[in-house]
Design a protein around this motif. Structure first.
Motif, mmCIF file in Angstrom:
data_model
loop_
_atom_site.group_PDB
_atom_site.id
_atom_site.type_symbol
_atom_site.label_atom_id
_atom_site.label_comp_id
_atom_site.label_asym_id
_atom_site.label_seq_id
_atom_site.Cartn_x
_atom_site.Cartn_y
_atom_site.Cartn_z
ATOM 1 N N THR A 147 0.833 -1.202 0.000
ATOM 2 C CA THR A 147 0.000 0.000 0.000
ATOM 3 C C THR A 147 0.869 1.255 0.000
ATOM 4 O O THR A 147 0.621 2.193 -0.765
ATOM 5 C CB THR A 147 -0.952 -0.004 1.209
ATOM 6 O OG1 THR A 147 -1.790 -1.156 1.120
ATOM 7 C CG2 THR A 147 -1.796 1.257 1.260
ATOM 8 N N VAL A 148 1.905 1.272 0.830
ATOM 9 C CA VAL A 148 2.814 2.422 0.891
ATOM 10 C C VAL A 148 3.482 2.640 -0.470
ATOM 11 O O VAL A 148 3.528 3.766 -0.984
ATOM 12 C CB VAL A 148 3.874 2.234 1.997
ATOM 13 C CG1 VAL A 148 4.982 3.270 1.894
ATOM 14 C CG2 VAL A 148 3.226 2.283 3.372
ATOM 15 N N ILE A 149 3.990 1.560 -1.064
ATOM 16 C CA ILE A 149 4.649 1.670 -2.375
ATOM 17 C C ILE A 149 3.663 2.197 -3.423
ATOM 18 O O ILE A 149 3.994 3.100 -4.195
ATOM 19 C CB ILE A 149 5.262 0.319 -2.798
ATOM 20 C CG1 ILE A 149 6.480 0.005 -1.935
ATOM 21 C CG2 ILE A 149 5.638 0.328 -4.280
ATOM 22 C CD1 ILE A 149 7.029 -1.400 -2.119
ATOM 23 N N GLY A 150 2.462 1.653 -3.448
ATOM 24 C CA GLY A 150 1.451 2.099 -4.402
ATOM 25 C C GLY A 150 1.113 3.570 -4.245
ATOM 26 O O GLY A 150 0.995 4.307 -5.228
ATOM 27 N N GLU A 151 0.979 4.019 -2.995
ATOM 28 C CA GLU A 151 0.676 5.431 -2.743
ATOM 29 C C GLU A 151 1.832 6.328 -3.174
ATOM 30 O O GLU A 151 1.606 7.386 -3.761
ATOM 31 C CB GLU A 151 0.344 5.645 -1.271
ATOM 32 C CG GLU A 151 -1.000 5.060 -0.881
ATOM 33 C CD GLU A 151 -1.298 5.153 0.612
ATOM 34 O OE1 GLU A 151 -0.470 5.719 1.372
ATOM 35 O OE2 GLU A 151 -2.354 4.655 1.020
ATOM 36 N N GLU A 203 4.067 5.623 -5.503
ATOM 37 C CA GLU A 203 4.101 5.598 -6.973
ATOM 38 C C GLU A 203 3.068 6.560 -7.553
ATOM 39 O O GLU A 203 3.350 7.285 -8.512
ATOM 40 C CB GLU A 203 3.863 4.181 -7.495
ATOM 41 C CG GLU A 203 5.026 3.259 -7.276
ATOM 42 C CD GLU A 203 4.710 1.798 -7.574
ATOM 43 O OE1 GLU A 203 5.674 1.021 -7.679
ATOM 44 O OE2 GLU A 203 3.514 1.421 -7.679
ATOM 45 N N ALA A 204 1.874 6.583 -6.966
ATOM 46 C CA ALA A 204 0.810 7.462 -7.463
ATOM 47 C C ALA A 204 1.112 8.928 -7.165
ATOM 48 O O ALA A 204 0.836 9.800 -7.985
ATOM 49 C CB ALA A 204 -0.519 7.057 -6.839
ATOM 50 N N PRO A 215 9.909 7.198 -10.925
ATOM 51 C CA PRO A 215 10.323 5.871 -10.436
ATOM 52 C C PRO A 215 11.283 5.985 -9.249
ATOM 53 O O PRO A 215 11.986 6.984 -9.101
ATOM 54 C CB PRO A 215 11.014 5.255 -11.651
ATOM 55 C CG PRO A 215 11.452 6.408 -12.478
ATOM 56 C CD PRO A 215 10.458 7.504 -12.247
ATOM 57 N N PHE A 216 11.267 4.960 -8.424
ATOM 58 C CA PHE A 216 12.215 4.886 -7.311
ATOM 59 C C PHE A 216 12.534 3.427 -7.037
ATOM 60 O O PHE A 216 11.717 2.540 -7.246
ATOM 61 C CB PHE A 216 11.666 5.570 -6.049
ATOM 62 C CG PHE A 216 10.341 5.038 -5.569
ATOM 63 C CD1 PHE A 216 10.270 3.994 -4.652
ATOM 64 C CD2 PHE A 216 9.159 5.589 -6.043
ATOM 65 C CE1 PHE A 216 9.049 3.506 -4.219
ATOM 66 C CE2 PHE A 216 7.916 5.112 -5.612
ATOM 67 C CZ PHE A 216 7.861 4.077 -4.698
ATOM 68 N N ARG A 237 1.441 -6.305 -12.533
ATOM 69 C CA ARG A 237 0.326 -5.701 -13.276
ATOM 70 C C ARG A 237 0.121 -4.244 -12.887
ATOM 71 O O ARG A 237 -0.078 -3.382 -13.743
ATOM 72 C CB ARG A 237 -0.938 -6.505 -13.020
ATOM 73 C CG ARG A 237 -2.115 -5.999 -13.800
ATOM 74 C CD ARG A 237 -3.279 -6.969 -13.701
ATOM 75 N NE ARG A 237 -4.490 -6.305 -14.156
ATOM 76 C CZ ARG A 237 -5.639 -6.392 -13.545
ATOM 77 N NH1 ARG A 237 -5.764 -7.137 -12.465
ATOM 78 N NH2 ARG A 237 -6.692 -5.767 -14.002
ATOM 79 N N PHE A 238 0.152 -3.961 -11.589
ATOM 80 C CA PHE A 238 -0.085 -2.604 -11.105
ATOM 81 C C PHE A 238 1.003 -1.640 -11.583
ATOM 82 O O PHE A 238 0.709 -0.519 -11.958
ATOM 83 C CB PHE A 238 -0.164 -2.586 -9.573
ATOM 84 C CG PHE A 238 -0.494 -1.237 -9.003
ATOM 85 C CD1 PHE A 238 -1.808 -0.810 -8.936
ATOM 86 C CD2 PHE A 238 0.504 -0.397 -8.543
ATOM 87 C CE1 PHE A 238 -2.121 0.446 -8.415
ATOM 88 C CE2 PHE A 238 0.199 0.855 -8.034
ATOM 89 C CZ PHE A 238 -1.121 1.277 -7.959
#
Length: 149
Positions: free
Chosen positions: A34-38, A40-41, A46-47, A75-76
């Protein structure tokens, strides 16, 4: 964004550092995903990632869950720019799951490698070793020795 206590983000070198402690289970992995997805958004840039699993005392994960997570992340993340994800692991189970994750993300922009040596991970990521070494918190000698791995 406020990060959990086991996550650091070094914006200057675009590196997320995750240091799970205690039990590494589905809830812990879901939290970091969840942290990574947030991030990224939010960041749109990129990191790279560094997961230091040496402080995890126990693992409660399974092959099916790791497969689902790996395919979800693949996929995400989609067709974004390539990133590196280094996993530092000394526990045989975590090494295995890290290798499964690496295998399932092959061919995607997520390049995963499992390391047993912190210096090698730092070199691969192009990051200063000092950022990958956990700060000693006055804990036990065992914990302090693990930080030097």
């Amino acid at each position: 964004m406020k990060l959990p206590s086991d996550v650091e983000f070094h914006e200057d070198i675009r590196l997320l550092v995750y240091r799970p402690r205690g039990l590494l289970n589905e809830a812990a992995v879901n939290k970091i995903i969840t942290v990574i997805g947030e991030l990224e958004a939010t960041l749109k840039e990129p990191f790279n990632r560094f997961s230091d699993t040496v402080g995890a005392d126990a693992v409660d994960l399974n092959f099916e869950y790791i497969t689902r997570v790996s395919l979800y992340r693949r996929r995400f993340y989609g067709n974004r720019p390539p990133i590196k994800s280094a996993i530092l692991a000394t526990d045989a189970t975590l090494i295995y799951y890290g290798k499964v994750h690496a295998l399932l993300t092959q061919g995607s922009p997520i390049n995963v490698r499992v390391f047993q040596d912190r210096k090698e991970a730092a070199k691969w990521l192009g990051a200063p070793i000092e950022l990958l070494v956990a700060k000693a918190s006055g804990g036990s000698d065992k914990a302090n020795r693990r930080n030097q791995t």
